[in-house]
Scaffold this motif. Structure first.
Motif, PDB file in Angstrom:
ATOM      1  N   LYS A 228      60.366  25.627  96.353  1.00  0.00           N
ATOM      2  CA  LYS A 228      61.358  24.567  96.194  1.00  0.00           C
ATOM      3  C   LYS A 228      62.378  24.890  95.103  1.00  0.00           C
ATOM      4  O   LYS A 228      63.507  24.400  95.145  1.00  0.00           O
ATOM      5  N   ARG A 229      61.972  25.722  94.130  1.00  0.00           N
ATOM      6  CA  ARG A 229      62.869  26.070  93.014  1.00  0.00           C
ATOM      7  C   ARG A 229      63.467  27.465  93.177  1.00  0.00           C
ATOM      8  O   ARG A 229      64.056  28.004  92.255  1.00  0.00           O
ATOM      9  N   HIS A 230      63.275  28.087  94.356  1.00  0.00           N
ATOM     10  CA  HIS A 230      63.810  29.428  94.630  1.00  0.00           C
ATOM     11  C   HIS A 230      63.327  30.418  93.560  1.00  0.00           C
ATOM     12  O   HIS A 230      64.096  31.249  93.077  1.00  0.00           O
ATOM     13  N   ALA A 231      62.044  30.306  93.234  1.00  0.00           N
ATOM     14  CA  ALA A 231      61.484  31.106  92.144  1.00  0.00           C
ATOM     15  C   ALA A 231      60.214  31.842  92.551  1.00  0.00           C
ATOM     16  O   ALA A 231      59.311  32.050  91.738  1.00  0.00           O
ATOM     17  N   LEU A 232      60.158  32.268  93.793  1.00  0.00           N
ATOM     18  CA  LEU A 232      58.958  32.952  94.273  1.00  0.00           C
ATOM     19  C   LEU A 232      58.744  34.310  93.619  1.00  0.00           C
ATOM     20  O   LEU A 232      57.665  34.900  93.757  1.00  0.00           O
ATOM     21  N   ALA A 233      59.734  34.815  92.909  1.00  0.00           N
ATOM     22  CA  ALA A 233      59.554  36.085  92.191  1.00  0.00           C
ATOM     23  C   ALA A 233      58.620  35.930  90.996  1.00  0.00           C
ATOM     24  O   ALA A 233      58.110  36.929  90.477  1.00  0.00           O
ATOM     25  N   LEU A 234      58.401  34.697  90.541  1.00  0.00           N
ATOM     26  CA  LEU A 234      57.488  34.461  89.427  1.00  0.00           C
ATOM     27  C   LEU A 234      56.048  34.685  89.864  1.00  0.00           C
ATOM     28  O   LEU A 234      55.630  34.213  90.924  1.00  0.00           O
ATOM     29  N   ASP A 235      55.291  35.382  89.046  1.00  0.00           N
ATOM     30  CA  ASP A 235      53.865  35.576  89.300  1.00  0.00           C
ATOM     31  C   ASP A 235      53.096  34.581  88.430  1.00  0.00           C
ATOM     32  O   ASP A 235      53.195  34.617  87.207  1.00  0.00           O
ATOM     33  N   TRP A 236      52.354  33.693  89.067  1.00  0.00           N
ATOM     34  CA  TRP A 236      51.680  32.574  88.386  1.00  0.00           C
ATOM     35  C   TRP A 236      50.221  32.947  88.165  1.00  0.00           C
ATOM     36  O   TRP A 236      49.486  33.208  89.114  1.00  0.00           O
ATOM     37  N   LEU A 237      49.789  32.976  86.921  1.00  0.00           N
ATOM     38  CA  LEU A 237      48.434  33.393  86.571  1.00  0.00           C
ATOM     39  C   LEU A 237      47.552  32.167  86.404  1.00  0.00           C
ATOM     40  O   LEU A 237      47.882  31.245  85.653  1.00  0.00           O
ATOM     41  N   ILE A 238      46.403  32.170  87.091  1.00  0.00           N
ATOM     42  CA  ILE A 238      45.623  30.932  87.221  1.00  0.00           C
ATOM     43  C   ILE A 238      44.198  31.013  86.686  1.00  0.00           C
ATOM     44  O   ILE A 238      43.495  29.999  86.684  1.00  0.00           O
ATOM     45  N   GLY A 239      43.760  32.151  86.217  1.00  0.00           N
ATOM     46  CA  GLY A 239      42.378  32.176  85.755  1.00  0.00           C
ATOM     47  C   GLY A 239      41.876  33.586  85.481  1.00  0.00           C
ATOM     48  O   GLY A 239      42.671  34.529  85.427  1.00  0.00           O
ATOM     49  N   PRO A 240      40.567  33.704  85.311  1.00  0.00           N
ATOM     50  CA  PRO A 240      39.573  32.649  85.512  1.00  0.00           C
ATOM     51  C   PRO A 240      39.699  31.524  84.486  1.00  0.00           C
ATOM     52  O   PRO A 240      40.108  31.769  83.346  1.00  0.00           O
ATOM     53  N   PRO A 241      39.348  30.292  84.880  1.00  0.00           N
ATOM     54  CA  PRO A 241      39.503  29.142  83.985  1.00  0.00           C
ATOM     55  C   PRO A 241      38.825  29.321  82.631  1.00  0.00           C
ATOM     56  O   PRO A 241      39.329  28.827  81.619  1.00  0.00           O
ATOM     57  N   SER A 242      37.713  30.048  82.611  1.00  0.00           N
ATOM     58  CA  SER A 242      36.991  30.241  81.350  1.00  0.00           C
ATOM     59  C   SER A 242      37.780  31.078  80.352  1.00  0.00           C
ATOM     60  O   SER A 242      37.552  31.005  79.139  1.00  0.00           O
ATOM     61  N   GLU A 243      38.732  31.895  80.843  1.00  0.00           N
ATOM     62  CA  GLU A 243      39.527  32.758  79.970  1.00  0.00           C
ATOM     63  C   GLU A 243      40.797  32.092  79.466  1.00  0.00           C
ATOM     64  O   GLU A 243      41.392  32.537  78.479  1.00  0.00           O
ATOM     65  N   LEU A 244      41.240  31.052  80.143  1.00  0.00           N
ATOM     66  CA  LEU A 244      42.533  30.461  79.820  1.00  0.00           C
ATOM     67  C   LEU A 244      42.609  29.863  78.412  1.00  0.00           C
ATOM     68  O   LEU A 244      43.613  30.068  77.720  1.00  0.00           O
ATOM     69  N   PRO A 245      41.589  29.128  77.934  1.00  0.00           N
ATOM     70  CA  PRO A 245      41.696  28.613  76.562  1.00  0.00           C
ATOM     71  C   PRO A 245      41.901  29.707  75.525  1.00  0.00           C
ATOM     72  O   PRO A 245      42.644  29.513  74.549  1.00  0.00           O
ATOM     73  N   LYS A 246      41.289  30.851  75.739  1.00  0.00           N
ATOM     74  CA  LYS A 246      41.482  31.975  74.814  1.00  0.00           C
ATOM     75  C   LYS A 246      42.928  32.455  74.848  1.00  0.00           C
ATOM     76  O   LYS A 246      43.529  32.717  73.794  1.00  0.00           O
ATOM     77  N   VAL A 247      43.510  32.552  76.042  1.00  0.00           N
ATOM     78  CA  VAL A 247      44.896  33.011  76.173  1.00  0.00           C
ATOM     79  C   VAL A 247      45.849  31.979  75.568  1.00  0.00           C
ATOM     80  O   VAL A 247      46.797  32.334  74.869  1.00  0.00           O
ATOM     81  N   TRP A 248      45.602  30.696  75.827  1.00  0.00           N
ATOM     82  CA  TRP A 248      46.437  29.651  75.222  1.00  0.00           C
ATOM     83  C   TRP A 248      46.411  29.764  73.699  1.00  0.00           C
ATOM     84  O   TRP A 248      47.438  29.640  73.043  1.00  0.00           O
ATOM     85  N   LYS A 249      45.228  30.006  73.163  1.00  0.00           N
ATOM     86  CA  LYS A 249      45.100  30.125  71.709  1.00  0.00           C
ATOM     87  C   LYS A 249      45.837  31.359  71.201  1.00  0.00           C
ATOM     88  O   LYS A 249      46.493  31.312  70.156  1.00  0.00           O
ATOM     89  N   GLU A 250      45.746  32.462  71.934  1.00  0.00           N
ATOM     90  CA  GLU A 250      46.427  33.685  71.508  1.00  0.00           C
ATOM     91  C   GLU A 250      47.945  33.511  71.491  1.00  0.00           C
ATOM     92  O   GLU A 250      48.635  34.088  70.649  1.00  0.00           O
ATOM     93  N   PHE A 251      48.460  32.720  72.434  1.00  0.00           N
ATOM     94  CA  PHE A 251      49.890  32.426  72.443  1.00  0.00           C
ATOM     95  C   PHE A 251      50.230  31.260  71.520  1.00  0.00           C
ATOM     96  O   PHE A 251      51.407  30.948  71.327  1.00  0.00           O
ATOM     97  N   ALA A 252      49.205  30.610  70.963  1.00  0.00           N
ATOM     98  CA  ALA A 252      49.388  29.438  70.097  1.00  0.00           C
ATOM     99  C   ALA A 252      50.192  28.349  70.793  1.00  0.00           C
ATOM    100  O   ALA A 252      51.150  27.797  70.250  1.00  0.00           O
TER     101      ALA A 252
END
Length: 211
Positions: free
Chosen positions: A133-157
């Motif tokens: 809908k946003r003409h943005a299919l070139a974006l690669d969306w990273l979704i998991g694993p869910p257990s790893e995401l809090p660590k990545v969020w923290k690393e990016f602060a």
């Protein structure tokens, strides 16, 4: 008020020397960018020496994405969720409009990534529909694993929607990392995020002389 919050974030970085306890060289992530543009970039200029975290996450398309494999490319990172009705649709649309402004060669040297901030709703089908809908299919969306995401969020602060309990309330900047992995520009809706500014900063990062 927005500028005051930016300056407060910078003061925290300067005083503590680290963000979320993770700084390589001087860092791997940051709460927010630091200074108004004064160099070649049109986005807000982050503190010098901050590298992208070295994470491994799964794409909604299936493959595993490793940051270490992207060295030599410019990496764009933003933080979205498909249930967001505030800034996320705007960010995706702005990126979708910016990428065609680049040449084919420039696009091949760019890795545009989204890191989910609400993995429980970001299914491959929802992501594909949201991006189309946003003409943005070139974006690669990273979704998991869910257990790893809090660590990545923290690393990016960054603050994720999964942590606030509100799909519209989360960190939502667009960060550009150069070919060596250093954070060089940070763009925000309503401040400096436009297709022209984004394409300009990607191009500057692509053609910057490597030290």
């Amino acid at each position: 008020m927005k500028r005051l919050l930016v300056l407060i974030g910078v003061a925290v970085v300067a005083a503590g020397g680290t963000v979320g306890g993770l700084l390589a060289t001087r860092g791997s992530g940051s709460t927010t960018a630091a200074f108004a543009p004064s160099g070649p970039y049109r986005g807000t200029v982050p503190p010098a020496g901050i590298r992208a975290p070295d994470f491994t996450l799964e794409s909604y398309r299936g493959p595993t994405i490793r940051v270490r494999d992207l060295r030599g490319k410019v990496v764009l990172v933003t933080f979205l969720d498909t249930a967001c009705r505030d800034k996320c649709p705007i960010i995706a649309a702005q990126i979708g409009a910016a990428l065609p402004l680049l040449t084919k060669t420039e696009r091949m040297s760019l890795a545009p990534l989204v890191i989910t901030v609400l993995p429980q709703v970001d299914t491959p089908a929802r992501i594909r529909s949201f991006l189309r809908k946003r003409h943005a299919l070139a974006l690669d969306w990273l979704i998991g694993p869910p257990s790893e995401l809090p660590k990545v969020w923290k690393e990016f602060a960054i603050l994720a929607a999964a942590q606030t309990g509100n799909a519209n309330v989360h960190s939502a900047g667009v960060r550009i990392f150069d070919r060596q992995g250093f954070w060089v520009s940070d763009l925000h809706v309503g401040v400096d995020l436009t297709p022209a500014n984004l394409a300009h900063d990607i191009r500057v990062a692509l053609h910057a002389r490597q030290s």
